[in-house]
Design a protein around this motif. Structure first.
Motif, PDB file in Angstrom:
ATOM      1  N   ALA A   1      43.814  45.642  12.432  1.00 29.26           N
ATOM      2  CA  ALA A   1      44.463  45.127  11.113  1.00 29.26           C
ATOM      3  C   ALA A   1      45.655  44.131  11.409  1.00 29.26           C
ATOM      4  O   ALA A   1      45.632  43.931  12.464  1.00 29.26           O
TER       5      ALA A   1
ATOM      6  N   SER B   1      47.565  42.950   5.786  1.00 29.15           N
ATOM      7  CA  SER B   1      46.758  43.723   5.623  1.00 29.15           C
ATOM      8  C   SER B   1      48.103  45.211   5.191  1.00 29.15           C
ATOM      9  O   SER B   1      47.664  46.058   4.281  1.00 29.15           O
TER      10      SER B   1
ATOM     11  N   ASP C   1      46.619  48.114   2.859  1.00 30.22           N
ATOM     12  CA  ASP C   1      45.824  49.198   3.034  1.00 30.22           C
ATOM     13  C   ASP C   1      45.640  50.202   2.821  1.00 30.22           C
ATOM     14  O   ASP C   1      45.192  50.923   3.222  1.00 30.22           O
TER      15      ASP C   1
END
Length: 213
Positions: free
Chosen positions: A138, A166, A200
């Protein structure tokens, strides 16, 4: 440029200090953990460093392969400095160890406001657990009192950010520091509740776990 000083000892600590042991070097690297920095940004965050000395240190770190220099295209047209991949792999553990050593030497939080950088270092960077980050890929952004710190988690380690984040971690520097170092469990939990992690859904939980948030 003055001749590069060396300890002239065939010892891993001495050889490491030949690169990292000069005054201001670790603080320059500390600033670059937060992402690309212009020369003027570094001058502003390192009050007291002479302009020629900053230029010299940056050149030494580029020669050592720890810092990259890039010229942004028009219309920005600015030169920025970043940690190289080697810098993230080799320097970050050193900065974390020095930071852990210095934690109990910080002035008490109640004596004054924490800086965004202290919030990032104490509240996020030092909370990273590589074991809990296994499998997490990430790019993250920490928004702390108006300053952004971009970074990535990849292959169980921290690295330079790639692309848009994200996951975003947002909170005040004082809360981030208190959540990690507060004098009581109640204060730590109250500060932690004021820190948000968004983005996310598949990555938010993993980021919380990896950074103990």
């Amino acid at each position: 440029m003055a001749p590069r000083r060396t300890y002239s000892q065939n010892c891993p600590i001495a050889r490491g200090l030949d690169v990292l042991g000069e005054r201001w070097t670790l603080l320059i690297l500390r600033e670059l953990v937060g992402g690309p920095r212009r020369y003027g940004d570094l001058r502003a965050e390192l009050p007291g460093i002479a302009t020629n000395l900053l230029a010299e240190r940056l050149k030494e770190l580029q020669d050592a392969g720890l810092v990259d220099r890039a010229d942004l295209p028009a219309p920005i047209g600015r030169t920025v400095y970043t940690l190289s991949d080697m810098g993230w792999r080799r320097v970050l553990p050193v900065l974390q160890s020095v930071a852990w050593f210095g934690l109990d030497r910080l002035d008490p939080i109640d004596d004054g406001p924490a800086s965004p950088l202290n919030g990032f270092l104490a509240g996020i960077l030092l909370g990273f657990d590589s074991g809990r980050a296994a499998g997490l890929e990430a790019t993250c952004r920490a928004e702390i009192d108006g300053r952004r710190f971009d970074f990535a988690v990849t292959q169980g380690r921290l690295a330079a950010a790639h692309g848009e984040p994200s996951v975003t971690i947002a909170g005040g520097a004082a809360d981030l520091v208190t959540a990690r170092l507060g004098p009581s469990e109640a204060k730590r939990k109250a500060a932690l509740r004021r820190i948000t992690v968004t983005g996310d859904p598949a990555a938010v939980g993993a980021v919380r776990a990896a950074f103990s948030l």
